[in-house]
Design an enzyme around this catalytic site. Structure first.
Site: not given
Length: 251
Positions: A146, A160
């Site tokens: 990501s 995250y």
């Protein structure tokens, strides 16, 4: 259509995973559509693939559980009739949205278990089956990272982002370790992408709110991420390993 072999795509019942599964099947892969809880979604992806003339099987399994991972790879080879030649490590969770100091331990643990431990267990099993060191014929691993790994996601998903930074490091280190064993390991790092992830985390308007921060002026699509994954699964990237390919519109 060429027979590319068996490809395991984790978390493939929706979003980026589903887009990758459909694109891979269209390119000749026999696709193991893994899911943790969304059996209906996985069945729908398989139905789409079969309707288009491809081969796929919906296979359950929690990637953070070692026994499930071993069962998943065995089931993929049994259902699709060939050794695993590729893995797309897509399964992931974001957990609660908010400040880091408001997180509970269970959220942190689950995010690490799925995003880091799960990616590692699946990559390890793929290497054991694909590496020439273990008698395999080589293969491909693509991890889904990501853009958050570089941006940090302050005030939203720091936990995250940290797990995705671990995925980047896993990609680099493992790529170096198995490069001479016929296995290429790369990653794709999506930015803001139109999937159900945001609504599922309680932020249905997040993409609209963040659009102004994207130089290209819009969120990406799951299919655009899948295009990058497919390049890494192809011979066009034959000399690429240890790379993290950004797909984030310049953000």
């Amino acid at each position: 259509m060429a027979d590319r072999g068996t490809l395991v795509v984790t978390g493939a019942s929706k979003g980026i995973g589903a887009a990758v599964a459909r694109a891979a099947a269209a390119d000749g892969w026999a696709v193991a559509v893994n899911y943790a809880g969304d059996a209906d979604g996985a069945a729908a992806v398989v139905a789409d693939i079969e309707a288009a003339g491809g081969r796929a099987a919906a296979l359950p399994g929690d990637v953070s559980v070692e026994a499930d991972v071993l069962r998943l790879f065995d089931a993929a080879e049994a259902a699709l009739g060939g050794p695993v030649a590729g893995l797309v490590n897509n399964a992931g969770v974001v957990g609660a949205h908010g400040r880091f100091d408001e997180l509970d331990a269970a959220t942190v643990q689950r995010t690490v278990d799925v995003n880091v431990v799960g990616a590692m267990l699946c990559a390890r099993e793929a290497v054991r089956r694909m590496s020439t060191r273990h008698g395999g014929k080589g293969g491909l691993i693509v991890n889904i990272s990501s853009r958050a790994a570089q941006l940090g996601s302050a005030g939203e998903w720091v936990h995250y982002a940290a797990t995705k930074a671990a995925v980047d490091t896993l990609t680099l280190g493992l790529a170096h370790e198995v490069a001479a064993e016929g296995v290429r390991v790369n990653a794709v790092a999506p930015g803001l992408i139109e999937t159900g992830l945001h609504a599922g985390a309680g932020r249905p308007n997040r993409l609209a709110e963040k659009a102004s921060s994207i130089p290209m002026g819009r969120a990406g699509t799951a299919e655009e991420v899948a295009d990058a994954v497919m390049w890494l699964l192809s011979d066009a990237s034959a000399f690429v390993t240890g790379a993290v390919v950004p797909v984030h519109g310049g953000r």
